[in-house]
Design a protein around this motif. Structure first.
Motif, PDB file in Angstrom:
ATOM      1  N   SER A 193       0.830  -1.210   0.000  1.00 39.43           N
ATOM      2  CA  SER A 193       0.000   0.000   0.000  1.00 39.43           C
ATOM      3  C   SER A 193       0.868   1.265   0.000  1.00 39.43           C
ATOM      4  O   SER A 193       0.341   2.364  -0.057  1.00 39.43           O
ATOM      5  CB  SER A 193      -0.905   0.011   1.238  1.00 39.43           C
ATOM      6  OG  SER A 193      -0.111   0.054   2.417  1.00 39.43           O
ATOM      7  N   ARG A 252       3.632   5.459  -4.200  1.00 40.32           N
ATOM      8  CA  ARG A 252       2.847   6.630  -4.598  1.00 40.32           C
ATOM      9  C   ARG A 252       3.080   6.925  -6.081  1.00 40.32           C
ATOM     10  O   ARG A 252       4.111   6.565  -6.646  1.00 40.32           O
ATOM     11  CB  ARG A 252       3.242   7.857  -3.764  1.00 40.32           C
ATOM     12  CG  ARG A 252       2.979   7.681  -2.265  1.00 40.32           C
ATOM     13  CD  ARG A 252       1.488   7.561  -1.976  1.00 40.32           C
ATOM     14  NE  ARG A 252       1.226   7.181  -0.601  1.00 40.32           N
ATOM     15  CZ  ARG A 252       0.689   6.024  -0.223  1.00 40.32           C
ATOM     16  NH1 ARG A 252       0.375   5.107  -1.119  1.00 40.32           N
ATOM     17  NH2 ARG A 252       0.443   5.761   1.032  1.00 40.32           N
ATOM     18  N   GLU A 253       2.124   7.606  -6.678  1.00 48.04           N
ATOM     19  CA  GLU A 253       2.213   7.954  -8.095  1.00 48.04           C
ATOM     20  C   GLU A 253       3.571   8.588  -8.394  1.00 48.04           C
ATOM     21  O   GLU A 253       4.056   9.430  -7.646  1.00 48.04           O
ATOM     22  CB  GLU A 253       1.085   8.923  -8.468  1.00 48.04           C
ATOM     23  CG  GLU A 253       1.040   9.243  -9.939  1.00 48.04           C
ATOM     24  CD  GLU A 253      -0.138  10.114 -10.345  1.00 48.04           C
ATOM     25  OE1 GLU A 253      -0.223  10.433 -11.536  1.00 48.04           O
ATOM     26  OE2 GLU A 253      -0.962  10.469  -9.478  1.00 48.04           O
ATOM     27  N   TYR A 303       4.917   2.031  -8.151  1.00 48.62           N
ATOM     28  CA  TYR A 303       3.565   2.436  -8.534  1.00 48.62           C
ATOM     29  C   TYR A 303       3.405   2.346 -10.049  1.00 48.62           C
ATOM     30  O   TYR A 303       2.422   1.786 -10.555  1.00 48.62           O
ATOM     31  CB  TYR A 303       3.272   3.863  -8.051  1.00 48.62           C
ATOM     32  CG  TYR A 303       1.859   4.322  -8.336  1.00 48.62           C
ATOM     33  CD1 TYR A 303       0.891   4.260  -7.343  1.00 48.62           C
ATOM     34  CD2 TYR A 303       1.489   4.814  -9.590  1.00 48.62           C
ATOM     35  CE1 TYR A 303      -0.422   4.675  -7.586  1.00 48.62           C
ATOM     36  CE2 TYR A 303       0.187   5.230  -9.848  1.00 48.62           C
ATOM     37  CZ  TYR A 303      -0.763   5.162  -8.845  1.00 48.62           C
ATOM     38  OH  TYR A 303      -2.049   5.566  -9.096  1.00 48.62           O
ATOM     39  N   TYR A 340      -7.370  -0.480  -1.839  1.00 44.93           N
ATOM     40  CA  TYR A 340      -6.929   0.766  -1.203  1.00 44.93           C
ATOM     41  C   TYR A 340      -5.842   1.443  -2.033  1.00 44.93           C
ATOM     42  O   TYR A 340      -5.949   1.513  -3.249  1.00 44.93           O
ATOM     43  CB  TYR A 340      -6.493   0.490   0.238  1.00 44.93           C
ATOM     44  CG  TYR A 340      -7.630  -0.007   1.107  1.00 44.93           C
ATOM     45  CD1 TYR A 340      -8.778   0.754   1.307  1.00 44.93           C
ATOM     46  CD2 TYR A 340      -7.564  -1.255   1.728  1.00 44.93           C
ATOM     47  CE1 TYR A 340      -9.833   0.303   2.098  1.00 44.93           C
ATOM     48  CE2 TYR A 340      -8.612  -1.715   2.521  1.00 44.93           C
ATOM     49  CZ  TYR A 340      -9.737  -0.930   2.711  1.00 44.93           C
ATOM     50  OH  TYR A 340     -10.763  -1.383   3.491  1.00 44.93           O
ATOM     51  N   GLY A 341      -4.788   1.965  -1.390  1.00 42.95           N
ATOM     52  CA  GLY A 341      -3.767   2.748  -2.063  1.00 42.95           C
ATOM     53  C   GLY A 341      -2.568   1.944  -2.539  1.00 42.95           C
ATOM     54  O   GLY A 341      -2.559   0.717  -2.510  1.00 42.95           O
ATOM     55  N   GLY A 342      -1.552   2.667  -2.975  1.00 45.76           N
ATOM     56  CA  GLY A 342      -0.300   2.050  -3.393  1.00 45.76           C
ATOM     57  C   GLY A 342      -0.464   1.173  -4.615  1.00 45.76           C
ATOM     58  O   GLY A 342      -1.059   1.583  -5.620  1.00 45.76           O
ATOM     59  N   ASP A 364      -4.080   0.805  -5.812  1.00 44.69           N
ATOM     60  CA  ASP A 364      -4.529   1.960  -6.578  1.00 44.69           C
ATOM     61  C   ASP A 364      -3.949   1.901  -7.987  1.00 44.69           C
ATOM     62  O   ASP A 364      -4.667   2.067  -8.983  1.00 44.69           O
ATOM     63  CB  ASP A 364      -4.067   3.244  -5.867  1.00 44.69           C
ATOM     64  CG  ASP A 364      -4.507   4.516  -6.570  1.00 44.69           C
ATOM     65  OD1 ASP A 364      -5.513   5.102  -6.146  1.00 44.69           O
ATOM     66  OD2 ASP A 364      -3.823   4.934  -7.527  1.00 44.69           O
ATOM     67  N   ARG A 367      -5.954   1.539 -11.429  1.00 41.79           N
ATOM     68  CA  ARG A 367      -5.886   2.693 -12.330  1.00 41.79           C
ATOM     69  C   ARG A 367      -5.408   2.265 -13.723  1.00 41.79           C
ATOM     70  O   ARG A 367      -5.939   2.708 -14.747  1.00 41.79           O
ATOM     71  CB  ARG A 367      -4.951   3.745 -11.745  1.00 41.79           C
ATOM     72  CG  ARG A 367      -4.884   5.013 -12.542  1.00 41.79           C
ATOM     73  CD  ARG A 367      -4.011   6.024 -11.830  1.00 41.79           C
ATOM     74  NE  ARG A 367      -3.955   7.274 -12.556  1.00 41.79           N
ATOM     75  CZ  ARG A 367      -3.202   8.297 -12.193  1.00 41.79           C
ATOM     76  NH1 ARG A 367      -2.457   8.217 -11.090  1.00 41.79           N
ATOM     77  NH2 ARG A 367      -3.191   9.392 -12.903  1.00 41.79           N
ATOM     78  N   SER A 380      -9.782   3.816   6.075  1.00 38.88           N
ATOM     79  CA  SER A 380      -9.438   3.691   4.656  1.00 38.88           C
ATOM     80  C   SER A 380     -10.689   3.628   3.789  1.00 38.88           C
ATOM     81  O   SER A 380     -11.694   3.042   4.167  1.00 38.88           O
ATOM     82  CB  SER A 380      -8.602   2.435   4.437  1.00 38.88           C
ATOM     83  OG  SER A 380      -7.389   2.526   5.155  1.00 38.88           O
ATOM     84  N   ASN A 390     -10.102   3.024  -3.404  1.00 38.26           N
ATOM     85  CA  ASN A 390      -9.526   3.979  -4.346  1.00 38.26           C
ATOM     86  C   ASN A 390     -10.547   4.316  -5.453  1.00 38.26           C
ATOM     87  O   ASN A 390     -11.500   3.562  -5.673  1.00 38.26           O
ATOM     88  CB  ASN A 390      -8.185   3.479  -4.897  1.00 38.26           C
ATOM     89  CG  ASN A 390      -8.304   2.317  -5.851  1.00 38.26           C
ATOM     90  OD1 ASN A 390      -8.911   2.425  -6.911  1.00 38.26           O
ATOM     91  ND2 ASN A 390      -7.715   1.193  -5.474  1.00 38.26           N
TER      92      ASN A 390
END
Length: 191
Positions: free
Chosen positions: A21, A24-25, A30, A52-54, A57, A61, A81, A84
């Motif tokens: 997670s 990051r972008e 990522y 979730y993130g990381g 995401d 995406r 949380s 995303n």
């Protein structure tokens, strides 16, 4: 985004992707996971992640970049949380354990990206379930060589004694160097 608490009806093969997670972008991990999502969607598969993130995401995406379908399995356990924005269908469960087993249940194949202890648990549980035939055989790839030292050490133990388990009959985890190689491997196994 549609949120469900019961298993959705899925009409295409689903690849569950595990990973950290933390990325990051703009960071290499990522961007590699985003490219993985693109490659999986281009191969005609839906992407499922922890939502979730990381890495979760990024892979979602990437799939959406190509018009792919995405699922995110989230848990009430993670109180702060939110799913995303790339998730089409959020499958909401109560506990961390429920989340892990739903990620496994929904999948026709698996990919493990670089990650920490959570990803290590996911990789280990899927590997053990395949090894002991708790689940039907499904393709499982790791992206890159991050997990290779751990996998090879465990294989030493698995293969050091004669056993009827799956790993003794052949490698259950495929190492792929690139997202495109992951997608090619999954396509060969699932189509």
């Amino acid at each position: 985004m549609k949120q469900v608490t019961v298993a959705p009806i899925i009409t295409q093969k689903v690849i569950t992707v595990f990973g950290s997670s933390r990325p990051r972008e703009g960071e290499p991990d990522y961007e590699e996971a985003r490219e993985l999502g693109r490659a999986i969607a281009d191969a005609g598969f839906a992407v499922c992640s922890g939502g979730y993130g990381g890495t979760m995401d990024a892979v979602s995406r990437g799939a959406k970049d190509r018009g792919g379908k995405t699922f995110g399995v989230t848990a009430e356990f993670f109180t702060d949380s939110k799913a995303n924005p790339w998730i089409d269908v959020e499958v909401r469960v109560k506990t961390w354990q429920d989340r892990l087993f739903e990620l496994i249940r929904l999948a026709d194949g698996f990919v493990a990206c670089k990650g920490g202890t959570g990803t290590l648990v996911e990789l280990s549980v899927v590997w053990e379930m395949l090894n002991k035939s708790v689940i039907q055989p499904k393709p499982f790839a790791v992206l890159g060589n991050f997990w290779e030292p751990i996998i090879e050490r465990v294989r030493e133990v698995e293969l050091s004694h004669k056993a009827p388990w799956g790993e003794a009959a052949g490698r259950l985890i495929h190492r792929a160097a690139t997202p495109a190689e992951v997608a090619s491997y999954l396509s060969a196994k699932l189509k």
